[in-house]
Design a protein around this motif. Structure first.
Motif, PDB file in Angstrom:
ATOM      1  N   ALA A  50       0.764  -1.408   0.012  1.00 14.07           N
ATOM      2  CA  ALA A  50       0.006  -0.190   0.047  1.00 14.07           C
ATOM      3  C   ALA A  50       0.761   1.401   0.047  1.00 14.07           C
ATOM      4  O   ALA A  50       0.487   2.248  -0.582  1.00 14.07           O
ATOM      5  CB  ALA A  50      -0.909  -0.160   1.199  1.00 14.07           C
ATOM      6  N   GLU A  51       2.063   1.232   0.752  1.00 14.61           N
ATOM      7  CA  GLU A  51       2.791   2.380   0.677  1.00 14.61           C
ATOM      8  C   GLU A  51       3.405   2.920  -0.778  1.00 14.61           C
ATOM      9  O   GLU A  51       3.444   3.978  -1.173  1.00 14.61           O
ATOM     10  CB  GLU A  51       4.027   2.214   1.589  1.00 14.61           C
ATOM     11  N   TYR A  52       3.698   1.648  -1.379  1.00 12.48           N
ATOM     12  CA  TYR A  52       4.169   1.944  -2.911  1.00 12.48           C
ATOM     13  C   TYR A  52       3.116   2.620  -3.752  1.00 12.48           C
ATOM     14  O   TYR A  52       3.215   3.197  -4.582  1.00 12.48           O
ATOM     15  CB  TYR A  52       4.462   0.563  -3.579  1.00 12.48           C
ATOM     16  N   ALA A  53       1.754   1.829  -3.567  1.00 15.71           N
ATOM     17  CA  ALA A  53       0.641   2.543  -4.226  1.00 15.71           C
ATOM     18  C   ALA A  53       0.380   4.020  -3.986  1.00 15.71           C
ATOM     19  O   ALA A  53       0.028   4.770  -4.928  1.00 15.71           O
ATOM     20  CB  ALA A  53      -0.666   1.679  -3.928  1.00 15.71           C
ATOM     21  N   SER A  54       0.781   4.347  -2.623  1.00 19.24           N
ATOM     22  CA  SER A  54       0.522   5.901  -2.268  1.00 19.24           C
ATOM     23  C   SER A  54       1.549   6.664  -3.104  1.00 19.24           C
ATOM     24  O   SER A  54       1.344   7.734  -3.412  1.00 19.24           O
ATOM     25  CB  SER A  54       0.577   5.691  -0.737  1.00 19.24           C
ATOM     26  N   MET A  55       2.687   6.230  -2.995  1.00 12.06           N
ATOM     27  CA  MET A  55       3.708   6.671  -3.677  1.00 12.06           C
ATOM     28  C   MET A  55       3.541   7.160  -5.258  1.00 12.06           C
ATOM     29  O   MET A  55       3.589   8.080  -5.768  1.00 12.06           O
ATOM     30  CB  MET A  55       4.996   6.211  -3.733  1.00 12.06           C
ATOM     31  N   VAL A  56       2.719   5.991  -5.807  1.00 13.56           N
ATOM     32  CA  VAL A  56       2.484   6.114  -7.259  1.00 13.56           C
ATOM     33  C   VAL A  56       1.380   7.059  -7.314  1.00 13.56           C
ATOM     34  O   VAL A  56       1.539   8.046  -8.596  1.00 13.56           O
ATOM     35  CB  VAL A  56       2.022   4.768  -7.772  1.00 13.56           C
ATOM     36  N   ARG A  57       0.416   7.093  -6.385  1.00 15.94           N
ATOM     37  CA  ARG A  57      -0.742   8.238  -6.519  1.00 15.94           C
ATOM     38  C   ARG A  57      -0.029   9.543  -6.278  1.00 15.94           C
ATOM     39  O   ARG A  57      -0.895  10.523  -7.071  1.00 15.94           O
ATOM     40  CB  ARG A  57      -1.744   7.823  -5.365  1.00 15.94           C
ATOM     41  N   ARG A  58       0.680   9.639  -5.497  1.00 16.03           N
ATOM     42  CA  ARG A  58       1.381  11.227  -5.194  1.00 16.03           C
ATOM     43  C   ARG A  58       1.914  11.601  -6.546  1.00 16.03           C
ATOM     44  O   ARG A  58       1.860  12.637  -6.963  1.00 16.03           O
ATOM     45  CB  ARG A  58       2.290  11.199  -3.870  1.00 16.03           C
ATOM     46  N   GLU A  59       2.825  10.454  -7.240  1.00 13.41           N
ATOM     47  CA  GLU A  59       3.476  11.038  -8.312  1.00 13.41           C
ATOM     48  C   GLU A  59       2.464  11.266  -9.618  1.00 13.41           C
ATOM     49  O   GLU A  59       2.700  12.169 -10.232  1.00 13.41           O
ATOM     50  CB  GLU A  59       4.522   9.866  -8.785  1.00 13.41           C
ATOM     51  N   LEU A  60       1.453  10.480  -9.629  1.00 18.63           N
ATOM     52  CA  LEU A  60       0.236  10.719 -10.566  1.00 18.63           C
ATOM     53  C   LEU A  60      -0.195  12.185 -10.301  1.00 18.63           C
ATOM     54  O   LEU A  60      -0.442  12.884 -11.278  1.00 18.63           O
ATOM     55  CB  LEU A  60      -0.750   9.833 -10.627  1.00 18.63           C
ATOM     56  N   ALA A  61      -0.500  12.431  -9.165  1.00 20.75           N
ATOM     57  CA  ALA A  61      -1.157  13.643  -8.719  1.00 20.75           C
ATOM     58  C   ALA A  61      -0.219  14.928  -9.188  1.00 20.75           C
ATOM     59  O   ALA A  61      -0.774  15.881  -9.764  1.00 20.75           O
ATOM     60  CB  ALA A  61      -1.431  13.968  -7.441  1.00 20.75           C
ATOM     61  N   ARG A  62       1.102  14.628  -8.946  1.00 22.06           N
ATOM     62  CA  ARG A  62       2.137  15.701  -9.383  1.00 22.06           C
ATOM     63  C   ARG A  62       2.165  16.014 -10.981  1.00 22.06           C
ATOM     64  O   ARG A  62       2.209  17.001 -11.617  1.00 22.06           O
ATOM     65  CB  ARG A  62       3.531  15.291  -8.958  1.00 22.06           C
ATOM     66  N   LEU A  63       2.113  14.798 -11.408  1.00 22.47           N
ATOM     67  CA  LEU A  63       2.095  14.924 -13.181  1.00 22.47           C
ATOM     68  C   LEU A  63       1.040  15.614 -13.483  1.00 22.47           C
ATOM     69  O   LEU A  63       1.031  16.267 -14.646  1.00 22.47           O
ATOM     70  CB  LEU A  63       2.212  13.447 -13.667  1.00 22.47           C
ATOM     71  N   GLN A  64      -0.176  15.203 -12.989  1.00 17.62           N
ATOM     72  CA  GLN A  64      -1.642  15.973 -13.407  1.00 17.62           C
ATOM     73  C   GLN A  64      -1.634  17.495 -13.109  1.00 17.62           C
ATOM     74  O   GLN A  64      -1.819  18.258 -14.212  1.00 17.62           O
ATOM     75  CB  GLN A  64      -2.757  15.203 -12.734  1.00 17.62           C
ATOM     76  N   GLU A  65      -0.897  17.782 -11.935  1.00 15.43           N
ATOM     77  CA  GLU A  65      -0.917  19.095 -11.751  1.00 15.43           C
ATOM     78  C   GLU A  65       0.122  19.795 -12.552  1.00 15.43           C
ATOM     79  O   GLU A  65      -0.304  20.941 -13.136  1.00 15.43           O
ATOM     80  CB  GLU A  65      -0.342  19.205 -10.278  1.00 15.43           C
ATOM     81  N   THR A  66       0.954  19.324 -12.871  1.00 15.87           N
ATOM     82  CA  THR A  66       2.233  19.879 -13.858  1.00 15.87           C
ATOM     83  C   THR A  66       1.454  20.011 -15.375  1.00 15.87           C
ATOM     84  O   THR A  66       1.714  21.242 -15.924  1.00 15.87           O
ATOM     85  CB  THR A  66       3.445  19.003 -14.043  1.00 15.87           C
ATOM     86  N   SER A  67       0.778  19.038 -15.764  1.00 17.24           N
ATOM     87  CA  SER A  67       0.232  19.054 -17.256  1.00 17.24           C
ATOM     88  C   SER A  67      -0.980  20.253 -17.131  1.00 17.24           C
ATOM     89  O   SER A  67      -1.210  20.739 -18.278  1.00 17.24           O
ATOM     90  CB  SER A  67      -0.527  17.912 -17.507  1.00 17.24           C
ATOM     91  N   GLU A  68      -1.726  20.494 -16.140  1.00 13.18           N
ATOM     92  CA  GLU A  68      -2.717  21.618 -16.044  1.00 13.18           C
ATOM     93  C   GLU A  68      -2.192  22.891 -15.874  1.00 13.18           C
ATOM     94  O   GLU A  68      -2.795  23.876 -16.288  1.00 13.18           O
ATOM     95  CB  GLU A  68      -3.559  21.355 -15.037  1.00 13.18           C
ATOM     96  N   ASN A  69      -0.816  23.060 -15.647  1.00  9.92           N
ATOM     97  CA  ASN A  69      -0.275  24.472 -15.442  1.00  9.92           C
ATOM     98  C   ASN A  69       0.298  24.886 -16.515  1.00  9.92           C
ATOM     99  O   ASN A  69       0.795  24.253 -17.419  1.00  9.92           O
ATOM    100  CB  ASN A  69       0.542  24.698 -14.222  1.00  9.92           C
TER     101      ASN A  69
END
Length: 65
Positions: free
Chosen positions: A46-65
């Protein structure tokens, strides 16, 4: 293994996995959200899944700006 050690050891893999998932957004379009949720659900531990979720959120935020 401490949380910090786990993070350090798996960060590159989590970033690569998040990028792989994010790249499918253009391909899957409207079906992407359900697909990506199912992909993340299968990740262990689960800790790894959380890391992937955080990185995915970072990528989405970067693509929107």
């Amino acid at each position: 293994m401490s949380r910090a050690e786990f993070h350090e050891q798996h960060l590159a893999d989590a970033q690569a996995e998040a990028l792989r998932l994010f790249e499918q957004k253009a391909v899957l379009q409207g079906a992407w959200l359900g697909w990506v949720a199912s992909q993340i659900y299968t990740l262990r531990p689960a800790e790894y899944a959380s890391m992937v979720r955080r990185e995915l959120a970072r990528l989405q935020e970067t693509s929107e700006n």
